[in-house]
Design a protein around this motif. Structure first.
Motif, mmCIF file in Angstrom:
data_model
loop_
_atom_site.group_PDB
_atom_site.id
_atom_site.type_symbol
_atom_site.label_atom_id
_atom_site.label_comp_id
_atom_site.label_asym_id
_atom_site.label_seq_id
_atom_site.Cartn_x
_atom_site.Cartn_y
_atom_site.Cartn_z
ATOM 1 N N GLY A 73 35.096 35.534 26.334
ATOM 2 C CA GLY A 73 35.280 35.376 27.880
ATOM 3 C C GLY A 73 35.746 36.691 28.161
ATOM 4 N N GLN A 74 35.840 36.999 29.759
ATOM 5 C CA GLN A 74 36.359 38.464 30.119
ATOM 6 C C GLN A 74 36.902 38.065 31.490
ATOM 7 O OE1 GLN A 74 33.801 41.521 32.372
ATOM 8 N NE2 GLN A 74 33.552 42.040 30.104
ATOM 9 N N TYR A 75 38.120 38.662 31.457
ATOM 10 C CA TYR A 75 38.887 38.236 32.724
ATOM 11 C C TYR A 75 38.402 38.978 33.940
ATOM 12 C CZ TYR A 75 41.884 42.206 31.996
ATOM 13 O OH TYR A 75 42.549 43.605 32.160
ATOM 14 N N GLY A 76 38.460 37.879 35.084
ATOM 15 C CA GLY A 76 38.171 38.464 36.444
ATOM 16 C C GLY A 76 39.482 38.923 37.268
ATOM 17 N N LYS A 77 39.364 39.238 38.610
ATOM 18 C CA LYS A 77 40.662 39.443 39.169
ATOM 19 C C LYS A 77 41.443 38.315 39.719
ATOM 20 C CE LYS A 77 38.362 39.512 43.711
ATOM 21 N NZ LYS A 77 37.904 40.224 44.862
ATOM 22 N N GLY A 78 42.668 38.441 39.924
ATOM 23 C CA GLY A 78 43.384 36.902 40.413
ATOM 24 C C GLY A 78 44.834 37.420 40.508
ATOM 25 N N TRP A 79 45.859 36.625 40.528
ATOM 26 C CA TRP A 79 47.139 36.811 40.906
ATOM 27 C C TRP A 79 48.102 36.251 39.476
ATOM 28 C CZ3 TRP A 79 48.620 38.568 45.790
ATOM 29 C CH2 TRP A 79 47.766 38.677 46.726
ATOM 30 N N PHE A 114 29.957 37.286 32.304
ATOM 31 C CA PHE A 114 31.182 37.833 32.682
ATOM 32 C C PHE A 114 31.306 38.509 33.957
ATOM 33 C CE2 PHE A 114 32.006 39.385 28.070
ATOM 34 C CZ PHE A 114 32.047 38.024 27.622
ATOM 35 N N PRO A 115 32.440 38.489 34.669
ATOM 36 C CA PRO A 115 33.699 37.860 34.188
ATOM 37 C C PRO A 115 33.545 36.182 34.519
ATOM 38 C CG PRO A 115 34.221 38.544 36.150
ATOM 39 C CD PRO A 115 32.869 39.132 35.905
ATOM 40 N N ASN A 116 34.064 35.343 33.317
ATOM 41 C CA ASN A 116 34.238 34.082 33.593
ATOM 42 C C ASN A 116 35.273 33.218 33.285
ATOM 43 O OD1 ASN A 116 34.590 34.732 30.848
ATOM 44 N ND2 ASN A 116 33.106 33.594 29.719
ATOM 45 N N TYR A 117 36.374 33.941 33.568
ATOM 46 C CA TYR A 117 37.672 33.149 33.709
ATOM 47 C C TYR A 117 38.638 34.098 34.750
ATOM 48 C CZ TYR A 117 40.062 35.949 29.991
ATOM 49 O OH TYR A 117 40.649 37.177 29.266
ATOM 50 N N ALA A 118 39.480 33.545 35.589
ATOM 51 C CA ALA A 118 40.322 34.338 36.388
ATOM 52 C C ALA A 118 41.599 34.615 35.750
ATOM 53 C CB ALA A 118 40.529 33.324 37.614
#
Length: 503
Positions: A296-302, A472-476
């Motif tokens: 997995g690769q993280y995306g943007k978020g809080w 990718f990205p596939n998780y926040a």
């Protein structure tokens, strides 16, 4: 065995990368803490090296700031520091200018003459991996490695970038040093709870009879982080979660869980048992990787109310990066003890929680005698070893809830370091540096162990590098990773365990 001053020979400690972040945050504070608690030799010297030009006084001032900021004991005691700093020296050494090693050799020879014939020399390579071979060759050229009883070299991870480079580095080092001189350091193995795994398993008669496929259903090892890659984007692009964490840290933890009982607490005996685990692990076939491994690769978020960027927007990261920041893999150990028991390893950045845990889930009772209404919150027995944020070992069992009715619910039997011991727990690097000085290799990886670990994960690395992920990205950020990771374990009837959030 106590490792106090009386057990230690005079020691010269040379740190390549003496102006770097690792020395400032970990090594210098660790050495000072060992000194204040009387674990340093009566005669010792610390020589920092780097390209920057410092006088001894300037360098000592830099180290003082580092110790004050990062030591677990807080700011230094002036009277102790005034003595300690006299043992700190600095020599400007440009690794790519070999003649500068002449100054280093002269300083070492002078200190050896002062300290006496028993003086031991430790070279700590706190530098980028591409400098490891060059430094080793220079030390050999200037005849600083010839005495195998009194000379040791410490190599930081990553030890190689893949199987081929690890073999090449091992070959080069073994041409200069003997194996007993080489200390491949993994700071995870110096953590107090990780060390306690050996005592927990082999000093108690309660658990070892249950430590097998008959009673254990599956094992989970999770090392998760809320942080992103920060300023390490350039390094992480070449590494990724699989190389950075699973190939070394998590597989080391797996070996501690899975190893057979050693016949003694001898370094090579224990390391033999760890290698046996790695050699017994079921190889990955390219066609089966997708069934047993998730990336997995993280995306943007809080995170904690603050917006954070996705991995591809981090500094020094390719906007189309194929590097994984999350990996979950199912392993099997094909031997009599563990046949058929899955070991699930998970690691990732920008996840919901920063924690490191080992969870052993025991099999369910063979027959339920209680009414369904009595066991609404039924849970199988679990042993949870928490490495961070808290250091604890907890056994989860079923118990009757107080009251007139027979209602069962899970309760925890907890051993908590903080609540049990009053003393300030040593940092991992303190343990490991002391072991280097005493010549104890128990917590350090042997060459064949490193190569076997690389050999195990190379089919996954090769497939992921040669096949670009299309999602990718596939998780926040602030999630628990990609949905595929949940599916990986759910198809076996399990789910990922997480530590309860403290209010």
């Amino acid at each position: 065995m106590k490792k106090r001053q009386s057990n230690l020979k005079p020691t010269i400690f040379i740190i390549f990368g003496g102006t770097g972040d690792l020395n400032k945050r970990k090594l210098a504070p660790a050495l000072y803490n060992l000194y204040t608690e009387n674990y340093m030799p009566g005669k010792f010297a610390i020589i920092g090296t780097g390209r920057t030009t410092y006088t001894n006084a300037q360098y000592r001032e830099e180290i003082l700031h580092s110790v004050n900021e990062f030591s677990r004991n807080g700011e230094v005691q002036k009277e102790r520091w005034d003595v300690f700093e006299k043992n700190i020296h600095y020599i400007s050494v440009d690794i790519e200018q070999q003649k500068t090693f002449e100054d280093l050799k002269e300083a070492i020879v002078n200190l050896q003459e002062q300290f006496g014939p028993d003086t031991q020399t430790i070279f700590y390579l706190a530098v980028a991996p591409n400098f490891f071979p060059l430094i080793a060759e220079c030390l050999h050229k200037y005849k600083l490695t010839s005495d195998e009883e009194k000379c040791r070299i410490v190599i930081e991870k990553p030890f190689g970038h893949d199987l081929e480079s690890a073999k090449k580095l091992n070959c080069l080092l073994s041409a200069i040093f003997t194996e007993k001189q080489i200390y491949r350091i993994d700071h995870y193995l110096g953590k107090e709870t990780v060390q306690n795994m050996m005592a927990f398993r082999f000093a108690n008669s309660l658990f070892e009879p249950l430590w097998n496929r008959t009673y254990i259903e599956h094992v989970q090892i999770s090392v998760t982080e809320q942080l992103g890659v920060g300023e390490r984007g350039g390094y992480y692009e070449d590494a990724g979660a699989l190389r950075d964490m699973i190939q070394n840290h998590l597989l080391q933890l797996l070996c501690l869980v899975g190893m057979e009982a050693p016949i003694s607490f001898n370094a090579d005996e224990i390391r033999d048992r760890k290698v046996e685990v790695l050699k017994a692990m079921r190889p990955f076939k390219p066609e089966n990787v997708s069934l047993q491994a998730v990336r997995g690769q993280y995306g943007k978020g809080w995170i904690e109310g603050k917006e954070v960027p996705g991995y591809r927007s981090e500094k020094d990261v390719d906007p189309e990066s194929n590097t994984e920041t999350f990996a979950a893999i199912k392993f099997f150990i094909d031997n009599w003890r563990w046949q058929g028991v899955p070991f699930y390893l998970r690691t990732g950045k920008r996840l919901n929680q920063t924690s490191s845990t080992i969870t052993i889930q025991f099999r369910d009772v063979p027959h339920h005698i209680f009414a369904t209404s009595s066991i609404e919150s039924w849970q199988q027995n679990r042993l949870i070893i928490s490495i961070q944020p808290e250091m604890s070992i907890r056994l989860q069992v079923q118990s009757k809830r107080p009251g007139l009715n027979m209602i069962l619910n899970p309760v925890d039997m907890i051993f908590n370091y903080k609540g049990t011991y009053d003393n300030n727990t040593p940092e991992a690097y303190e343990t490991l540096l002391l072991d280097v000085m005493t010549g104890d290799q128990t917590l350090f990886m042997r060459g064949d162990q490193v190569e076997t670990a690389w050999e195990l994960v190379m089919p996954i690395i090769n497939l992921w590098e040669n096949k670009k992920s299309l999602n990718f990205p596939n998780y926040a950020a602030d999630s628990w990773g990609p949905e595929e990771a949940e599916a990986l374990i759910a198809k076996d009837g399990f789910y990922w365990f997480t530590l309860p959030v403290k209010e």
